[in-house]
Design a protein around this motif. Sequence first.
Motif: not given
Length: 259
Positions: A199-214
């Motif tokens: 979960k820590e890695c997922q939160r750390a990457d969220w600023s990048i991933h949220k741009q393409v997460c559908e």
Amino acid sequence: MVVWGRGLMQSHDDFEIARDLSEMCQCRLLFPRGKEREETIKKLNDGLLSQKFEKIFAADFQPRSRHHKRERVAIIFGMLAMELGCIIEGSHLLSLQILRPFLPTIEQQLQLVTALEEYKNNGTPWESGSKCFVDAQCSKARGRSPFDLGDEFWFSGLGHSSDEHPVSAMVNKVCLNCGADDVELQKCNRCKTAQYCSKECQRADWSIHKQVCEARDSTRICPVPTLEDINRYKLARESESAPPSASTPPSEGEQKGEN
């Protein structure tokens, strides 16, 4: 701009970039065959590839077409080099890794991550998961087949080393944030495509991933062919379509049916 899929090399722009790169290298990077392919690989491996990577990564590099981004040019150059089986310097592979946020879809991001993680860099070509325009249109017309979901991707869609079998699921096999591959990965609950080790890695990457997460209902999963199946399928494709020019996307006018 003509776009026929969500992957890399599935737009008119990407083909334009590939052609510009071929002119810059003075050798054919798109679909070279036979002796021409051997000569291209030798030329790139003899120092041209590293020289052109240095040029592209330089802060003052200007793409031939102003609407092309330097980061996109570098990524397409890297993918073309891997598809040829060229030897890429470690520093240039690392530089490509940090360009993931510049890709606009989760499919493109995972195609890049998978290629950089699994490319053997020993002369073995990388097989792209993206279908060209003609193949994508033919697949949609034919519909599902034993190893084709009838969409714009081959097999898993992320690509695979040409001497190995493709995988079934369209998900990254290393943590998308830290690169860990020795732990059980958990999928993003929303897109069901990106995977993380914690979960820590997922939160750390969220600023990048949220741009393409559908949001998706499920992970894309395709039946896995054997290497023999793939070779038979390639022969069938070559017999039913013209050589390399058939893989070139149409102009926007041709796409609309204009004369």
